[in-house]
Write an enzyme that holds these catalytic residues in place. Structure first.
Site, PDB file in Angstrom:
ATOM      1  N   SER A  91       0.855  -1.185   0.000  1.00 34.25           N
ATOM      2  CA  SER A  91       0.000   0.000   0.000  1.00 34.25           C
ATOM      3  C   SER A  91       0.889   1.233   0.000  1.00 34.25           C
ATOM      4  CB  SER A  91      -0.884  -0.016   1.248  1.00 34.25           C
ATOM      5  OG  SER A  91      -1.536   1.225   1.368  1.00 34.25           O
ATOM      6  N   HIS A 133      -1.377  -1.284  -4.193  1.00 33.80           N
ATOM      7  CA  HIS A 133      -2.625  -0.823  -3.567  1.00 33.80           C
ATOM      8  C   HIS A 133      -2.564   0.695  -3.372  1.00 33.80           C
ATOM      9  CE1 HIS A 133      -6.166  -1.487  -0.948  1.00 33.80           C
ATOM     10  NE2 HIS A 133      -5.662  -0.530  -0.179  1.00 33.80           N
ATOM     11  N   ASP A 167      -4.640   4.007  -1.927  1.00 28.48           N
ATOM     12  CA  ASP A 167      -5.705   4.422  -1.007  1.00 28.48           C
ATOM     13  C   ASP A 167      -6.180   5.843  -1.322  1.00 28.48           C
ATOM     14  OD1 ASP A 167      -5.972   2.185   0.801  1.00 28.48           O
ATOM     15  OD2 ASP A 167      -3.949   2.670   1.502  1.00 28.48           O
ATOM     16  N   MET A 192      -8.655   8.746  -0.268  1.00 28.83           N
ATOM     17  CA  MET A 192      -9.459   9.162   0.900  1.00 28.83           C
ATOM     18  C   MET A 192      -9.915  10.605   0.721  1.00 28.83           C
ATOM     19  SD  MET A 192      -7.238   7.633   4.067  1.00 28.83           S
ATOM     20  CE  MET A 192      -6.391   6.056   3.972  1.00 28.83           C
ATOM     21  N   HIS A 211      -8.404   1.561  -3.888  1.00 33.49           N
ATOM     22  CA  HIS A 211      -9.331   1.425  -2.757  1.00 33.49           C
ATOM     23  C   HIS A 211      -9.945   2.795  -2.488  1.00 33.49           C
ATOM     24  CE1 HIS A 211      -9.554   0.466   1.885  1.00 33.49           C
ATOM     25  NE2 HIS A 211     -10.752   0.582   1.327  1.00 33.49           N
ATOM     26  N   MET A 243     -11.940   5.185  -0.462  1.00 32.25           N
ATOM     27  CA  MET A 243     -12.539   5.490   0.847  1.00 32.25           C
ATOM     28  C   MET A 243     -13.148   6.877   0.749  1.00 32.25           C
ATOM     29  SD  MET A 243      -9.502   3.815   3.082  1.00 32.25           S
ATOM     30  CE  MET A 243      -8.458   3.871   1.636  1.00 32.25           C
ATOM     31  N   MET A 301     -11.632  -4.801   5.758  1.00 33.53           N
ATOM     32  CA  MET A 301     -10.847  -3.850   6.548  1.00 33.53           C
ATOM     33  C   MET A 301     -10.570  -4.491   7.904  1.00 33.53           C
ATOM     34  SD  MET A 301     -10.253  -1.464   4.515  1.00 33.53           S
ATOM     35  CE  MET A 301      -9.207  -0.652   5.720  1.00 33.53           C
ATOM     36  N   ASP A 358      -6.845  -5.674   4.830  1.00 28.01           N
ATOM     37  CA  ASP A 358      -6.222  -4.354   4.722  1.00 28.01           C
ATOM     38  C   ASP A 358      -6.208  -3.667   6.077  1.00 28.01           C
ATOM     39  OD1 ASP A 358      -5.192  -2.006   3.796  1.00 28.01           O
ATOM     40  OD2 ASP A 358      -6.969  -1.379   2.674  1.00 28.01           O
ATOM     41  N   SER A 401       2.861  -0.094   6.178  1.00 24.72           N
ATOM     42  CA  SER A 401       3.991   0.271   7.031  1.00 24.72           C
ATOM     43  C   SER A 401       4.994  -0.855   7.253  1.00 24.72           C
ATOM     44  CB  SER A 401       3.484   0.818   8.369  1.00 24.72           C
ATOM     45  OG  SER A 401       2.508  -0.024   8.912  1.00 24.72           O
TER      46      SER A 401
HETATM   47  C1  DX5 Z   1      -6.101   2.128   5.720  1.00 23.17           C
HETATM   48  C2  DX5 Z   1      -5.710   1.825   4.286  1.00 23.17           C
HETATM   49  C3  DX5 Z   1      -4.636   0.803   4.204  1.00 23.17           C
HETATM   50  C4  DX5 Z   1      -3.313   1.231   4.807  1.00 23.17           C
HETATM   51  C5  DX5 Z   1      -2.697   0.044   5.477  1.00 23.17           C
HETATM   52  O1  DX5 Z   1      -7.263   2.880   5.757  1.00 23.17           O
HETATM   53  O2  DX5 Z   1      -6.819   1.358   3.550  1.00 23.17           O
HETATM   54  O3  DX5 Z   1      -4.437   0.343   2.865  1.00 23.17           O
HETATM   55  O4  DX5 Z   1      -2.418   1.762   3.886  1.00 23.17           O
HETATM   56  O5  DX5 Z   1      -1.574   0.463   6.187  1.00 23.17           O
HETATM   57  P1  DX5 Z   1      -0.850  -0.448   7.262  1.00 23.17           P
HETATM   58  O6  DX5 Z   1      -0.372  -1.684   6.574  1.00 23.17           O
HETATM   59  O7  DX5 Z   1       0.271   0.417   7.741  1.00 23.17           O
HETATM   60  O8  DX5 Z   1      -1.855  -0.750   8.351  1.00 23.17           O
HETATM   61 ZN    ZN Z   2      -6.475   0.360   1.561  1.00 25.54          ZN
END
Ligand code: DX5
Ligand code: ZN
Length: 221
Positions: A9, A34, A36, A38, A67, A69, A138, A176, A199
């Site tokens: 990600s 991946h 994200d 948001m 993804h 959000m 999630m 995720d 991370s």
């Molecule tokens: C969280 C995201 C994840 C995020 C995961 O809302 O959808 O994709 O990047 O990060 P880690 O692996 O650090 O929990």
């Molecule tokens: Zn995600």
């Protein structure tokens, strides 16, 4: 058991050198990238949109798993697809006309995914499972990287694995949030086959290559 797919990600990547980080993830043997998106409304954080997806598209030949959000995802599907998304995941919680939204994603030529928050039950997907290429569970409340895995999501992963197997469709079951070397194994044992991880892969403690390979080794045991 399906082959386990690793999806770094990029939320946790160093955006000052995003292209290099994505290329490193591909060279390390990742299966998907991946992304994200948001909006500061569905989740508290604001991240990236089509401009970054387009830059990611130019940095790798791997599939881009986008993804969303965001509220009212239906307004942005075309732009996200045009930017180069391979797969688009919309959240069940913000999709009142889910069949229509999923059909739109399909018509745009993308793979179709639905993401569910930790409190959303597995059986809420039973009426759309025949339309899906991917389900994203999630395992944290969405919005930020680096949160702790919620073990109460494990029964739902098991339930969705059964539903997918019964459907006879090749649907990816992704997890995720909070995926680390130990929680990855728990999620895979419960039936997940896609590990989305930020991370644990993009960190200054080790290389991207080491992060991807360590995660793969953990679940191969
Ligand atoms: C969280 C995201 C994840 C995020 C995961 O809302 O959808 O994709 O990047 O990060 P880690 O692996 O650090 O929990
Ligand atoms: Zn995600």
């Amino acid at each position: 058991m399906n082959k386990i797919r690793i999806a770094p990600s990029i939320l946790a990547a160093d955006f000052a050198r995003l292209g290099d980080q994505i290329r490193d993830a591909e060279a390390a043997g990742s299966d998907l990238i991946h992304v994200d998106v948001m909006d500061g409304r569905f989740v508290p954080n604001i991240t990236m949109g089509p401009v970054v997806i387009e830059a990611a598209r130019r940095s790798t030949s791997l599939p881009l798993d986008v993804h969303l959000m965001i509220v009212e995802p239906e307004h942005h599907l075309e732009a996200i697809a045009k930017a180069g998304a391979t797969r688009i995941d919309v959240h069940w919680e913000v999709s009142p006309n889910l069949h229509r939204t999923l059909q739109t994603i399909r018509d745009l030529g993308c793979e179709v995914g639905v993401a569910v928050n930790p409190h959303t039950p597995a059986n809420f997907l039973s009426d759309v499972i025949h339309m899906l290429d991917a389900i994203l569970v999630m395992t944290v409340n969405p919005g930020f990287g680096g949160q702790a895995f919620l073990p109460e999501t494990l029964p739902k992963i098991r339930q969705l694995r059964t539903m997918i197997d019964e459907s006879g469709r090749a649907i990816d079951l992704g997890v995720d949030g909070g995926i680390q070397n130990d929680t990855a194994k728990m999620a895979v044992t419960a039936g997940a086959n896609v590990l989305i991880a930020g991370s644990v892969i993009f960190t200054d403690k080790h290389s991207v290559d080491a992060g991807v390979k360590r995660l793969r080794e953990q679940v191969a045991k």
